[in-house]
Design an enzyme around this catalytic site. Structure first.
Site, mmCIF file in Angstrom:
data_model
loop_
_atom_site.group_PDB
_atom_site.id
_atom_site.type_symbol
_atom_site.label_atom_id
_atom_site.label_comp_id
_atom_site.label_asym_id
_atom_site.label_seq_id
_atom_site.Cartn_x
_atom_site.Cartn_y
_atom_site.Cartn_z
ATOM 1 N N THR A 95 0.883 -1.173 0.000
ATOM 2 C CA THR A 95 0.000 0.000 0.000
ATOM 3 C C THR A 95 0.914 1.215 0.000
ATOM 4 O OG1 THR A 95 -1.760 -1.171 1.161
ATOM 5 C CG2 THR A 95 -1.829 1.225 1.200
ATOM 6 N N VAL A 120 -3.190 -4.773 -2.387
ATOM 7 C CA VAL A 120 -4.216 -5.802 -2.206
ATOM 8 C C VAL A 120 -5.158 -5.435 -1.066
ATOM 9 C CG1 VAL A 120 -2.644 -7.570 -3.063
ATOM 10 C CG2 VAL A 120 -2.820 -7.193 -0.600
ATOM 11 N N ALA A 169 -6.870 3.766 -6.110
ATOM 12 C CA ALA A 169 -8.088 2.997 -5.821
ATOM 13 C C ALA A 169 -8.045 2.410 -4.415
ATOM 14 C CB ALA A 169 -8.270 1.896 -6.856
ATOM 15 N N LYS A 170 -6.890 1.878 -4.005
ATOM 16 C CA LYS A 170 -6.767 1.283 -2.674
ATOM 17 C C LYS A 170 -6.949 2.343 -1.592
ATOM 18 C CE LYS A 170 -5.712 -1.536 0.710
ATOM 19 N NZ LYS A 170 -4.355 -2.102 0.938
ATOM 20 N N LEU A 171 -6.373 3.503 -1.762
ATOM 21 C CA LEU A 171 -6.496 4.546 -0.751
ATOM 22 C C LEU A 171 -7.921 5.097 -0.682
ATOM 23 C CD1 LEU A 171 -3.111 6.388 -1.417
ATOM 24 C CD2 LEU A 171 -3.658 4.862 0.500
#
Length: 366
Positions: A95, A120, A169-171
């Site tokens: 991340t 992930v 997108a992950k954040l």
């Protein structure tokens, strides 16, 4: 393909083991030598340094604490880029900062190495089981060529866009998650302070329209009115696909319940997602959404058909759905009895057992 994996912590350990189980020739490295023991027992090879690992592999995975560690391992002295061969791929599962991965990506390009930011979502349990969402940013053509390796560690491999898009997108996902959890904590505390017992209050929240739905099921149509197809081959365009899919997910959750939806999502992968989407869009989003007959009648029809077809697992879910749609226990019993006239006692007898088990477990029978 020989793969290197650096970072064997609570996430990396499980992902690396899944790569090995998938049959890949695996080389591993971590600052903690002991963390490689289980992987060596599974057939992996230990590398004494990042450079040694890079020199002997075609693709590298890194799962590290954050941006500083990713830069040190990748472009620092004796790092990956000192030894990776041109044409190699590097999947950074960390991340990370979108700004950092874009800068490192530019350096990688100078060395002929293709970097993908691929954080992930799923936690250590998902890392062990392979039930992970992987948000991928990078060159699309390169991803189509080498991205299949990610199927060994995740069941939702999602190409999001150019480099940095994966971590963006992950954040966004993590920010939404923390905000929603904070809001739930605040309103739940308010309800308890107002005098409602925590157990009944939680149950009441979970059984409401929002509580039964997955977090985003009921909001997609408010933000994606002009959404275009997200995968090659999508045969519905613009708002129609997004609206139908959103409606299907909502109706499926209302009819079948959280357990059914969670199990269905748990079984989804990059191969079967087309048929999963079909059932949600066509069965629930189009047929169940129609005004022709009410939901109670549709449930009665489903009970009869599933009894006739001898499909007890699906019948169990539709018995629960029938109760949600207003069917009484007496009506369910009559439907199954009527089906016995045409399907015979074996099929109807099995259906009675299944329905009785569901109704008793849910407290509808003494």
């Amino acid at each position: 393909m020989r793969i290197g994996f650096i970072g064997l912590g609570s996430m990396g350990q499980g992902m690396a083991l899944n790569l090995r189980r998938a049959g890949y020739d695996l080389v591993v490295h971590d600052l903690n030598r002991a963390s490689g023991a289980a992987l060596e027992e599974a057939g992996a090879t230990w590398a004494a340094s990042a450079a040694e690992l890079a020199d002997s592999t075609d693709a590298v995975f890194t799962s590290l604490p954050g941006p500083v560690e990713m830069q040190q391992v990748g472009v620092g002295d004796g790092g990956l880029l000192s030894a990776l061969k041109p044409g190699s791929a590097w999947f950074d599962l960390t991340t990370n900062s979108p700004t950092v991965v874009r800068a490192v990506h530019a350096t990688c390009r100078e060395h002929g190495v293709e970097l993908f930011d691929a954080p992930v979502s799923g936690g250590p349990k998902g890392a062990r089981s392979g039930k992970l969402a992987i948000y991928v940013g990078g060159d699309r053509e390169a991803f189509d060529r080498v991205g299949g390796v990610l199927d060994a560690i995740g069941d939702q491999v999602l190409y999001v866009g150019e480099i940095g898009a994966g971590n963006t997108a992950k954040l966004v996902h993590n920010c939404a998650s923390m905000t929603i959890r904070s809001a739930i904590a605040e309103v739940f505390t308010m309800g308890v302070k107002a005098g409602v017992e925590p157990g009944p209050l939680w149950h009441a929240m979970r059984q409401g329209a929002i509580g039964r739905a997955r977090t985003f099921d009921r909001v997609g149509d408010r933000y994606l009115q002009a959404q275009t197809p997200t995968r090659p081959g999508d045969d519905m365009s613009t708002a129609d696909a997004a609206d139908v899919k959103t409606t299907g997910r909502r109706i499926m959750n209302e009819l079948m319940g959280d357990g059914y939806v969670e199990k269905k999502d748990g079984n989804r992968n990059s191969f079967n997602d087309v048929i999963q989407d079909y059932s949600e869009e066509v069965c629930f989003g189009r047929v169940w959404a129609r005004d022709g007959i009410d939901r109670k009648t549709r449930s009665i029809v489903n009970l009869a058909m599933l009894t006739a077809l001898g499909r007890p697992a699906q019948l169990a879910h539709h018995v629960e759905g029938a109760i949600r749609n207003g069917c009484t226990v007496a009506e369910i019993k009559e439907v199954l009895l009527q089906t016995a006239v045409y399907c015979g006692l074996p099929a109807a007898g099995e259906a009675f057992k299944v329905a009785e088990g569901v109704l008793r477990a849910d407290g509808h029978l003494d």
